[in-house]
Write a protein that holds these residues in place. Structure first.
Motif, PDB file in Angstrom:
ATOM      1  N   HIS A  78       7.047 -42.603  28.611  1.00 38.14           N
ATOM      2  CA  HIS A  78       7.194 -43.063  27.224  1.00 38.14           C
ATOM      3  C   HIS A  78       5.940 -42.762  26.401  1.00 38.14           C
ATOM      4  O   HIS A  78       6.031 -42.352  25.233  1.00 38.14           O
ATOM      5  CB  HIS A  78       7.480 -44.562  27.191  1.00 38.14           C
ATOM      6  CG  HIS A  78       8.901 -44.913  27.475  1.00 38.14           C
ATOM      7  ND1 HIS A  78       9.403 -45.002  28.751  1.00 38.14           N
ATOM      8  CD2 HIS A  78       9.945 -45.163  26.641  1.00 38.14           C
ATOM      9  CE1 HIS A  78      10.680 -45.317  28.690  1.00 38.14           C
ATOM     10  NE2 HIS A  78      11.039 -45.415  27.423  1.00 38.14           N
ATOM     11  N   LEU A  79       4.774 -42.990  26.982  1.00 35.01           N
ATOM     12  CA  LEU A  79       3.535 -42.775  26.248  1.00 35.01           C
ATOM     13  C   LEU A  79       3.291 -41.297  25.962  1.00 35.01           C
ATOM     14  O   LEU A  79       2.769 -40.935  24.902  1.00 35.01           O
ATOM     15  CB  LEU A  79       2.354 -43.367  27.023  1.00 35.01           C
ATOM     16  CG  LEU A  79       2.346 -44.888  27.160  1.00 35.01           C
ATOM     17  CD1 LEU A  79       1.223 -45.335  28.087  1.00 35.01           C
ATOM     18  CD2 LEU A  79       2.213 -45.563  25.809  1.00 35.01           C
ATOM     19  N   ARG A  80       3.667 -40.438  26.895  1.00 34.83           N
ATOM     20  CA  ARG A  80       3.437 -39.009  26.708  1.00 34.83           C
ATOM     21  C   ARG A  80       4.471 -38.353  25.792  1.00 34.83           C
ATOM     22  O   ARG A  80       4.126 -37.473  24.998  1.00 34.83           O
ATOM     23  CB  ARG A  80       3.478 -38.289  28.066  1.00 34.83           C
ATOM     24  CG  ARG A  80       2.265 -38.501  28.941  1.00 34.83           C
ATOM     25  CD  ARG A  80       2.369 -37.692  30.226  1.00 34.83           C
ATOM     26  NE  ARG A  80       1.173 -37.851  31.046  1.00 34.83           N
ATOM     27  CZ  ARG A  80       0.990 -37.267  32.227  1.00 34.83           C
ATOM     28  NH1 ARG A  80       1.938 -36.491  32.735  1.00 34.83           N
ATOM     29  NH2 ARG A  80      -0.129 -37.449  32.901  1.00 34.83           N
ATOM     30  N   TYR A  81       5.720 -38.781  25.931  1.00 35.75           N
ATOM     31  CA  TYR A  81       6.795 -38.011  25.308  1.00 35.75           C
ATOM     32  C   TYR A  81       7.626 -38.807  24.297  1.00 35.75           C
ATOM     33  O   TYR A  81       8.569 -38.248  23.722  1.00 35.75           O
ATOM     34  CB  TYR A  81       7.725 -37.448  26.388  1.00 35.75           C
ATOM     35  CG  TYR A  81       6.993 -36.649  27.431  1.00 35.75           C
ATOM     36  CD1 TYR A  81       6.467 -35.405  27.130  1.00 35.75           C
ATOM     37  CD2 TYR A  81       6.786 -37.165  28.715  1.00 35.75           C
ATOM     38  CE1 TYR A  81       5.773 -34.675  28.084  1.00 35.75           C
ATOM     39  CE2 TYR A  81       6.091 -36.443  29.669  1.00 35.75           C
ATOM     40  CZ  TYR A  81       5.585 -35.198  29.346  1.00 35.75           C
ATOM     41  OH  TYR A  81       4.888 -34.483  30.283  1.00 35.75           O
ATOM     42  N   GLY A  82       7.307 -40.072  24.087  1.00 31.78           N
ATOM     43  CA  GLY A  82       8.040 -40.835  23.092  1.00 31.78           C
ATOM     44  C   GLY A  82       8.002 -40.145  21.745  1.00 31.78           C
ATOM     45  O   GLY A  82       6.943 -39.701  21.290  1.00 31.78           O
ATOM     46  N   GLU A  83       9.161 -40.051  21.083  1.00 32.62           N
ATOM     47  CA  GLU A  83       9.260 -39.244  19.867  1.00 32.62           C
ATOM     48  C   GLU A  83       8.871 -39.991  18.601  1.00 32.62           C
ATOM     49  O   GLU A  83       8.857 -39.411  17.512  1.00 32.62           O
ATOM     50  CB  GLU A  83      10.680 -38.679  19.748  1.00 32.62           C
ATOM     51  CG  GLU A  83      11.027 -37.732  20.892  1.00 32.62           C
ATOM     52  CD  GLU A  83      12.410 -37.142  20.767  1.00 32.62           C
ATOM     53  OE1 GLU A  83      12.921 -37.034  19.627  1.00 32.62           O
ATOM     54  OE2 GLU A  83      12.992 -36.773  21.803  1.00 32.62           O
ATOM     55  N   ASN A  84       8.568 -41.268  18.736  1.00 33.61           N
ATOM     56  CA  ASN A  84       8.090 -42.024  17.584  1.00 33.61           C
ATOM     57  C   ASN A  84       7.254 -43.196  18.087  1.00 33.61           C
ATOM     58  O   ASN A  84       7.220 -43.484  19.294  1.00 33.61           O
ATOM     59  CB  ASN A  84       9.254 -42.499  16.706  1.00 33.61           C
ATOM     60  CG  ASN A  84      10.286 -43.297  17.483  1.00 33.61           C
ATOM     61  OD1 ASN A  84       9.977 -44.369  17.999  1.00 33.61           O
ATOM     62  ND2 ASN A  84      11.499 -42.776  17.585  1.00 33.61           N
ATOM     63  N   ALA A  85       6.590 -43.865  17.154  1.00 39.70           N
ATOM     64  CA  ALA A  85       5.663 -44.928  17.528  1.00 39.70           C
ATOM     65  C   ALA A  85       6.362 -46.099  18.206  1.00 39.70           C
ATOM     66  O   ALA A  85       5.801 -46.725  19.120  1.00 39.70           O
ATOM     67  CB  ALA A  85       4.914 -45.413  16.289  1.00 39.70           C
ATOM     68  N   ARG A  94      -1.869 -46.416  30.567  1.00 36.87           N
ATOM     69  CA  ARG A  94      -2.650 -46.063  29.376  1.00 36.87           C
ATOM     70  C   ARG A  94      -3.689 -44.999  29.697  1.00 36.87           C
ATOM     71  O   ARG A  94      -4.063 -44.213  28.822  1.00 36.87           O
ATOM     72  CB  ARG A  94      -3.306 -47.311  28.796  1.00 36.87           C
ATOM     73  CG  ARG A  94      -2.310 -48.315  28.231  1.00 36.87           C
ATOM     74  CD  ARG A  94      -2.994 -49.592  27.789  1.00 36.87           C
ATOM     75  NE  ARG A  94      -3.917 -49.342  26.681  1.00 36.87           N
ATOM     76  CZ  ARG A  94      -4.791 -50.236  26.237  1.00 36.87           C
ATOM     77  NH1 ARG A  94      -4.872 -51.422  26.813  1.00 36.87           N
ATOM     78  NH2 ARG A  94      -5.585 -49.950  25.212  1.00 36.87           N
ATOM     79  N   ARG A 133       6.965 -45.204  21.801  1.00 33.83           N
ATOM     80  CA  ARG A 133       5.688 -45.227  22.527  1.00 33.83           C
ATOM     81  C   ARG A 133       5.160 -46.645  22.714  1.00 33.83           C
ATOM     82  O   ARG A 133       4.311 -46.894  23.573  1.00 33.83           O
ATOM     83  CB  ARG A 133       4.663 -44.346  21.808  1.00 33.83           C
ATOM     84  CG  ARG A 133       5.016 -42.855  21.838  1.00 33.83           C
ATOM     85  CD  ARG A 133       3.870 -41.990  21.346  1.00 33.83           C
ATOM     86  NE  ARG A 133       3.586 -42.186  19.936  1.00 33.83           N
ATOM     87  CZ  ARG A 133       4.207 -41.548  18.940  1.00 33.83           C
ATOM     88  NH1 ARG A 133       5.160 -40.662  19.208  1.00 33.83           N
ATOM     89  NH2 ARG A 133       3.881 -41.789  17.680  1.00 33.83           N
ATOM     90  N   ARG A 136      -2.072 -41.134  29.619  1.00 34.68           N
ATOM     91  CA  ARG A 136      -1.343 -40.655  28.434  1.00 34.68           C
ATOM     92  C   ARG A 136      -1.567 -39.167  28.167  1.00 34.68           C
ATOM     93  O   ARG A 136      -0.705 -38.497  27.611  1.00 34.68           O
ATOM     94  CB  ARG A 136      -1.743 -41.467  27.209  1.00 34.68           C
ATOM     95  CG  ARG A 136      -1.106 -42.836  27.154  1.00 34.68           C
ATOM     96  CD  ARG A 136      -1.534 -43.636  25.955  1.00 34.68           C
ATOM     97  NE  ARG A 136      -2.922 -44.072  26.056  1.00 34.68           N
ATOM     98  CZ  ARG A 136      -3.495 -44.938  25.218  1.00 34.68           C
ATOM     99  NH1 ARG A 136      -2.800 -45.424  24.212  1.00 34.68           N
ATOM    100  NH2 ARG A 136      -4.745 -45.310  25.383  1.00 34.68           N
ATOM    101  N   LEU A 139      14.364 -40.467  24.365  1.00 32.41           N
ATOM    102  CA  LEU A 139      13.004 -40.917  24.065  1.00 32.41           C
ATOM    103  C   LEU A 139      12.810 -41.040  22.560  1.00 32.41           C
ATOM    104  O   LEU A 139      11.695 -40.982  22.061  1.00 32.41           O
ATOM    105  CB  LEU A 139      11.990 -39.935  24.660  1.00 32.41           C
ATOM    106  CG  LEU A 139      11.899 -39.975  26.186  1.00 32.41           C
ATOM    107  CD1 LEU A 139      11.079 -38.806  26.697  1.00 32.41           C
ATOM    108  CD2 LEU A 139      11.333 -41.288  26.690  1.00 32.41           C
TER     109      LEU A 139
END
Length: 326
Positions: free
Chosen positions: A271-278, A315, A281, A318, A161
């Motif tokens: 992806h929206l909850r745990y993505g490690e960068n913008a 969305r 996400r 999130r 992620l």
């Protein structure tokens, strides 16, 4: 919800006594009565019997109710407690595991072992899991195999992620890392799990809460594993804890169907909850654009509609679920 169960041999609640931890098995089932019957028979053959088996019936319309009624009524005196929770509606796997884990937690069990209705554990599976080092066994995973003994454990050993160019976040699994069970070390660290042989200690549930029922199906187990890992727990697949699948495993679904909607939506939620960068996400928007264009070019309007609706719905999911188990 309604239910039936055998009397509790230990009173209204269970807790660790004399150093021996209690175990509740939570099974979620829907319209697979014959597979369920095979699983229940397998659970009765465990060398170390569970203290309770809690089956959540997701409003099945086949003969599941008859199977479960017979199962409860034929429970041996003083043996494993047998409990059925019958939902008036189909809550999906996510909602079923939410209800089952909550019931097991509320009744005070130390460990909660989750599984679907289409697996059967080897007789020594629970024995092997409970023999693990207690200092590093709060999150354990049985290792699945086909009926011919071939390895079919798809739980991720790498779940990326961080890299926005990773099309799928699962970049390696137990199955892709090892050709067979014999090639595995005794324990393999996992990045996520399946609610098909995952055992969790109640202290984890107390800290991170219950499985998120809003996922309905798909990725609820991934979400739960990511929450556990973010809270500091490591997850281990235990090589010798064998869980046998009754059906061939397949993750191929029609992405134009209702299942396709949940696959896209819940992937986006992760992806929206745990993505490690913008950039990670932002992947759901990039995936939606690409899938929509390709689907429309190929005449798959249903898939295009699904992925657009999935992004809109994701969305709204999130925010991480509450950690309360009330």
């Amino acid at each position: 919800m309604s239910g039936l169960d055998t009397p509790s041999p230990g009173g209204s609640g269970y807790s660790t006594s004399g150093g021996v931890e209690t175990v509740a098995i939570v099974v979620v089932t829907y319209n697979r009565a014959d597979l369920l019957a095979n699983l229940l028979a397998g659970l009765a053959r465990l060398e170390r019997p569970a203290d309770a088996v809690i089956v959540v019936d997701n409003a099945s319309t086949d003969h599941t109710a008859e199977v479960l009624a017979t199962w409860v009524s034929t429970a041996p005196a003083g043996g494993t407690r047998r409990q059925v929770i019958t939902s008036p509606d189909n809550l999906g796997g996510a909602g079923g595991f939410h209800a089952g884990v909550k019931a097991a937690y509320d009744e005070g069990f130390d460990r909660i072992w989750l599984m679907d209705d289409d697996v059967v554990p080897a007789p020594d599976c629970l024995t092997v899991l409970l023999a693990q080092d207690p200092d590093s066994s709060d999150c354990l995973m049985s290792v699945r195999e086909n009926t011919d003994g071939s390895l079919i454990e798809l739980a991720a050993t790498r779940f990326d992620l961080r890299n926005p160019l990773a099309i799928k976040p699962k970049t390696a699994s137990v199955m892709t890392s090892y050709p067979d069970r014999a090639s595995m070390p005794e324990r393999v660290e996992l990045a996520n799990v399946a609610f098909e042989g995952f055992m969790v200690h109640r202290r984890v549930v107390e800290r991170i809460g219950l499985p998120d029922p809003t996922f309905f199906i798909f990725y609820d187990d991934v979400d739960y594993a990511l929450r556990a890992r973010r809270a500091g727990w490591r997850i281990w697949a235990v090589r010798d804890a064998r869980l046998v699948r009754q059906l061939d495993f397949s993750q191929q679904h029609d992405l134009s169907s209702w299942k396709g909607f949940y696959m896209y939506r819940n992937l986006f939620v992760v992806h929206l909850r745990y993505g490690e960068n913008a950039l990670v996400r932002a992947k759901p928007w990039a995936i939606t654009l690409a899938v929509t264009l390709v689907a429309l070019l190929r005449g798959r309007r249903g898939e295009a509609s699904n992925v657009i609706r999935a992004l809109r719905a994701a969305r709204g999911m999130r925010t991480l679920p509450a950690t309360s188990v009330d």
